[in-house]
Scaffold this motif. Structure first.
Motif, PDB file in Angstrom:
ATOM      1  N   ILE A  89       0.851  -1.196   0.000  1.00  0.00           N
ATOM      2  CA  ILE A  89       0.000   0.000   0.000  1.00  0.00           C
ATOM      3  C   ILE A  89       0.879   1.235   0.000  1.00  0.00           C
ATOM      4  N   VAL A  90       0.546   2.198  -0.865  1.00  0.00           N
ATOM      5  CA  VAL A  90       1.206   3.511  -0.859  1.00  0.00           C
ATOM      6  C   VAL A  90       0.118   4.572  -0.795  1.00  0.00           C
ATOM      7  N   HIS A  91       0.129   5.339   0.279  1.00  0.00           N
ATOM      8  CA  HIS A  91      -0.888   6.376   0.510  1.00  0.00           C
ATOM      9  C   HIS A  91      -0.319   7.727   0.065  1.00  0.00           C
ATOM     10  N   CYS A  92      -0.674   8.118  -1.180  1.00  0.00           N
ATOM     11  CA  CYS A  92      -0.171   9.371  -1.761  1.00  0.00           C
ATOM     12  C   CYS A  92      -1.175  10.509  -1.662  1.00  0.00           C
ATOM     13  N   ALA A  93      -2.393  10.220  -1.212  1.00  0.00           N
ATOM     14  CA  ALA A  93      -3.477  11.211  -1.251  1.00  0.00           C
ATOM     15  C   ALA A  93      -3.128  12.454  -0.434  1.00  0.00           C
ATOM     16  N   GLY A  94      -3.565  13.590  -0.931  1.00  0.00           N
ATOM     17  CA  GLY A  94      -3.354  14.835  -0.200  1.00  0.00           C
ATOM     18  C   GLY A  94      -3.816  16.032  -1.011  1.00  0.00           C
ATOM     19  N   VAL A  95      -4.259  17.064  -0.302  1.00  0.00           N
ATOM     20  CA  VAL A  95      -4.632  18.327  -0.942  1.00  0.00           C
ATOM     21  C   VAL A  95      -4.034  19.465  -0.134  1.00  0.00           C
ATOM     22  N   LEU A  96      -3.899  20.605  -0.772  1.00  0.00           N
ATOM     23  CA  LEU A  96      -3.422  21.814  -0.094  1.00  0.00           C
ATOM     24  C   LEU A  96      -4.549  22.839  -0.014  1.00  0.00           C
ATOM     25  N   ASP A  97      -4.580  23.559   1.075  1.00  0.00           N
ATOM     26  CA  ASP A  97      -5.478  24.706   1.210  1.00  0.00           C
ATOM     27  C   ASP A  97      -4.777  25.670   2.173  1.00  0.00           C
ATOM     28  N   ASP A  98      -3.782  26.374   1.633  1.00  0.00           N
ATOM     29  CA  ASP A  98      -2.847  27.139   2.467  1.00  0.00           C
ATOM     30  C   ASP A  98      -3.439  28.449   2.967  1.00  0.00           C
ATOM     31  N   HIS A  99      -3.221  28.702   4.248  1.00  0.00           N
ATOM     32  CA  HIS A  99      -3.620  29.956   4.883  1.00  0.00           C
ATOM     33  C   HIS A  99      -2.693  30.212   6.058  1.00  0.00           C
ATOM     34  N   LEU A 100      -2.403  31.466   6.319  1.00  0.00           N
ATOM     35  CA  LEU A 100      -1.728  31.798   7.562  1.00  0.00           C
ATOM     36  C   LEU A 100      -2.627  31.409   8.726  1.00  0.00           C
ATOM     37  N   ILE A 101      -2.033  31.163   9.875  1.00  0.00           N
ATOM     38  CA  ILE A 101      -2.787  30.641  11.017  1.00  0.00           C
ATOM     39  C   ILE A 101      -3.978  31.521  11.371  1.00  0.00           C
ATOM     40  N   GLU A 102      -3.806  32.838  11.333  1.00  0.00           N
ATOM     41  CA  GLU A 102      -4.908  33.714  11.732  1.00  0.00           C
ATOM     42  C   GLU A 102      -6.089  33.628  10.766  1.00  0.00           C
ATOM     43  N   LEU A 118      -6.860  30.651   9.072  1.00  0.00           N
ATOM     44  CA  LEU A 118      -7.157  29.244   8.848  1.00  0.00           C
ATOM     45  C   LEU A 118      -8.499  28.872   9.476  1.00  0.00           C
ATOM     46  N   SER A 119      -9.454  28.499   8.659  1.00  0.00           N
ATOM     47  CA  SER A 119     -10.787  28.140   9.145  1.00  0.00           C
ATOM     48  C   SER A 119     -10.856  26.651   9.467  1.00  0.00           C
ATOM     49  N   VAL A 120     -11.878  26.282  10.206  1.00  0.00           N
ATOM     50  CA  VAL A 120     -12.114  24.868  10.510  1.00  0.00           C
ATOM     51  C   VAL A 120     -12.315  24.097   9.205  1.00  0.00           C
ATOM     52  N   GLU A 121     -13.021  24.695   8.259  1.00  0.00           N
ATOM     53  CA  GLU A 121     -13.286  24.038   6.982  1.00  0.00           C
ATOM     54  C   GLU A 121     -11.989  23.774   6.211  1.00  0.00           C
ATOM     55  N   SER A 122     -11.092  24.748   6.208  1.00  0.00           N
ATOM     56  CA  SER A 122      -9.814  24.574   5.515  1.00  0.00           C
ATOM     57  C   SER A 122      -8.972  23.501   6.195  1.00  0.00           C
ATOM     58  N   PHE A 123      -9.028  23.489   7.512  1.00  0.00           N
ATOM     59  CA  PHE A 123      -8.285  22.464   8.238  1.00  0.00           C
ATOM     60  C   PHE A 123      -8.822  21.079   7.902  1.00  0.00           C
ATOM     61  N   GLU A 124     -10.128  20.920   7.958  1.00  0.00           N
ATOM     62  CA  GLU A 124     -10.758  19.631   7.695  1.00  0.00           C
ATOM     63  C   GLU A 124     -10.485  19.152   6.271  1.00  0.00           C
ATOM     64  N   LYS A 125     -10.502  20.077   5.341  1.00  0.00           N
ATOM     65  CA  LYS A 125     -10.276  19.738   3.933  1.00  0.00           C
ATOM     66  C   LYS A 125      -8.931  19.048   3.749  1.00  0.00           C
ATOM     67  N   VAL A 126      -7.915  19.556   4.414  1.00  0.00           N
ATOM     68  CA  VAL A 126      -6.563  19.008   4.283  1.00  0.00           C
ATOM     69  C   VAL A 126      -6.377  17.770   5.157  1.00  0.00           C
ATOM     70  N   PHE A 127      -6.935  17.803   6.359  1.00  0.00           N
ATOM     71  CA  PHE A 127      -6.722  16.738   7.337  1.00  0.00           C
ATOM     72  C   PHE A 127      -7.452  15.454   6.960  1.00  0.00           C
ATOM     73  N   SER A 128      -8.609  15.605   6.367  1.00  0.00           N
ATOM     74  CA  SER A 128      -9.519  14.483   6.162  1.00  0.00           C
ATOM     75  C   SER A 128      -8.909  13.332   5.372  1.00  0.00           C
ATOM     76  N   GLY A 129      -8.662  13.539   4.081  1.00  0.00           N
ATOM     77  CA  GLY A 129      -8.199  12.444   3.239  1.00  0.00           C
ATOM     78  C   GLY A 129      -6.831  11.927   3.626  1.00  0.00           C
ATOM     79  N   LYS A 130      -5.936  12.826   4.017  1.00  0.00           N
ATOM     80  CA  LYS A 130      -4.574  12.408   4.338  1.00  0.00           C
ATOM     81  C   LYS A 130      -4.509  11.681   5.672  1.00  0.00           C
ATOM     82  N   ALA A 131      -4.995  12.303   6.749  1.00  0.00           N
ATOM     83  CA  ALA A 131      -4.860  11.711   8.079  1.00  0.00           C
ATOM     84  C   ALA A 131      -5.883  10.609   8.336  1.00  0.00           C
TER      85      ALA A 131
END
Length: 450
Positions: free
Chosen positions: A284-297, A299-312
């Motif tokens: 198995i090779v897990h290559c999945a991932g997306v970017l949704d870059d924002h400075l911390i101030e 960074l919305s919950v939605e942007s965090f979830e978008k990136v965290f979901s498929g990868k983690a």
């Protein structure tokens, strides 16, 4: 702290009781971990007119009962993110540090505790905070999971507060403090097994229609693979499908599924179908991932979830569904962002730190796993698709990894018995000009180059 006549504002999760407790030196406040507005109000009131706090200790991620009640990323990412955003929004200053504590989130000195993967995103968030907001003096500390009492844990916390060290990341084990260092390893020094690619076996790839996924699939074919199970959330660009069709014409048995790996039920159905229709899955090779870059101030919950979901979540679901299988390899495409942090990528760093934790946990269980902290790739990968990101990384000192060199490194990593390896091409002196927070972590590399 009370003995030192310090006033402590102890923040407890949940609604305020009818009678809130107070002592002469302690004030007890209450806030829901997911209540961003409530957190902002609390921070503002605590700092008062001076807009200054002596220090902040974030310990909620250690509360196992609280972890069970919240989503996996709430206490180890979203709540501390809200805390940091509140500090930034009100332009508050901290006299000492913002301490982010985990407990047993990392494997140190070969300890065999059950690694607490759910806590690992906190360090990814913390490392990015160090780079974006150095004025917050963020420090990440992993406490000893073997401590038998809250008193022992409290003593470690106090020792962390009073330590004069300049280390930004460390861990306590058996009353000893360990510090993190990245060291260079020769390819010949990497411990390897005899993982080879075989005809008549199935190899599963996620993120398969992206640049890295396609390059990895081609490498597997070149090594002899003739059955590929390619997973992606959606169809890729026309040229990606053309490449897959060409493999089929060459006689490669390619099975495609469009599935979100974060969806445990959907992924389980795909793997069950593969069990019934394809040769045994052995890699198995897990290559999945997306970017949704924002400075911390920003960074919305939605942007965090978008990136965290498929990868983690995808990585954990793959682990859950295949942990009973005798795999030859289980490779997670992580990022250098998880060990270095990166400006504008706190969500990505947190997600990849989780991948590293999954690999470490599988290693403890005696299962095959390697997480690769990739630097940016040339020609393929997410970094090269954005000119701004490419230029930013170049200014930092990163040189893109050519596909040829990357795939050569992949062959070593797939055969490796190490749970985590980094593949990075960088001028570390140049990197440290803008990333001083990593100076101790990178000290061995810098000395080796000189």
């Amino acid at each position: 702290l009370k003995a030192q006549k310090q006033t402590c504002i102890v923040v407890l999760p949940g609604a305020r009781p009818s009678v809130a407790a107070h002592t002469e030196t302690n004030v007890f406040e209450y806030v829901d971990p997911s209540d961003q507005k409530g957190l902002e109000k609390l921070i503002q009131q605590s700092a008062g007119k001076t807009k200054t706090l002596n220090g902040i200790l974030y310990l909620w991620g250690l509360d196992e009962k609280l972890q069970d009640e919240a989503s996996p990323q709430q206490l180890s990412a979203l709540t501390p993110l809200g805390l940091i955003q509140a500090l930034i929004k009100d332009n508050l200053s901290i006299d000492t540090h913002l301490w982010l504590f985990t407990q047993g989130a990392y494997s140190v000195a070969n300890d065999q505790h059950a690694l607490r993967v759910e806590q690992t995103p906190l360090w990814g968030l913390g490392l990015s905070t160090m780079l974006e907001r150095p004025e917050l003096s963020c420090v990440c500390i992993d406490l000893d999971p073997h401590d038998s009492s809250e008193l022992d844990t409290a003593k470690q916390v106090l020792r962390s507060l009073t330590s004069a060290t300049q280390e930004s990341r460390s861990a306590w084990r058996s009353d000893q403090r360990y510090v993190a260092r990245l060291s260079k390893t020769a390819a010949t020094a990497i411990s390897t097994s005899h993982a080879t690619i075989h005809k008549g076996q199935t190899y599963l790839l996620t993120g398969a229609t992206g640049g890295l996924g396609l390059a990895t699939a081609q490498w597997l074919i070149d090594q002899g693979a003739d059955h590929l199970l390619l997973l992606s959330r959606k169809s890729g660009k026309p040229e990606a499908q053309q490449r897959i069709d060409a493999w089929k014409e060459q006689g490669i048995h390619v099975t495609q599924h469009f599935v979100d790996t974060a969806d445990l039920h959907a992924l389980s159905q795909v793997i069950l179908t593969a069990q019934q229709q394809l040769p045994e899955i052995t890699g198995i090779v897990h290559c999945a991932g997306v970017l949704d870059d924002h400075l911390i101030e920003d960074l919305s919950v939605e942007s965090f979830e978008k990136v965290f979901s498929g990868k983690a979540r995808g990585a954990w679901n793959l682990h859950t569904l295949t942990q009973a299988r005798p795999l030859d390899f289980f490779v997670l495409f992580s990022s250098a962002a998880s060990i270095l942090g990166n400006r504008g990528q706190a969500n990505y760093a947190a997600a990849n730190a989780y991948l590293d934790g999954v690999a470490q946990r599988r290693h403890q269980l005696g299962l095959k796993a390697t997480s690769i902290n990739w630097g940016p790739w040339a020609e393929v990968g997410m970094a090269q698709s954005d000119v701004a990101i490419t230029q930013h990384l170049k200014r930092q000192g990163f040189a893109p990894i050519t596909p040829e060199l990357g795939l050569e490194a992949l062959s070593l990593c797939i055969a490796s018995t190490e749970p985590q390896l980094s593949v990075v091409e960088c001028d570390w002196d140049q990197y440290l000009v803008s990333s001083e927070a990593s100076s101790h972590f990178l000290s061995q590399l810098v000395r080796a180059e000189k």
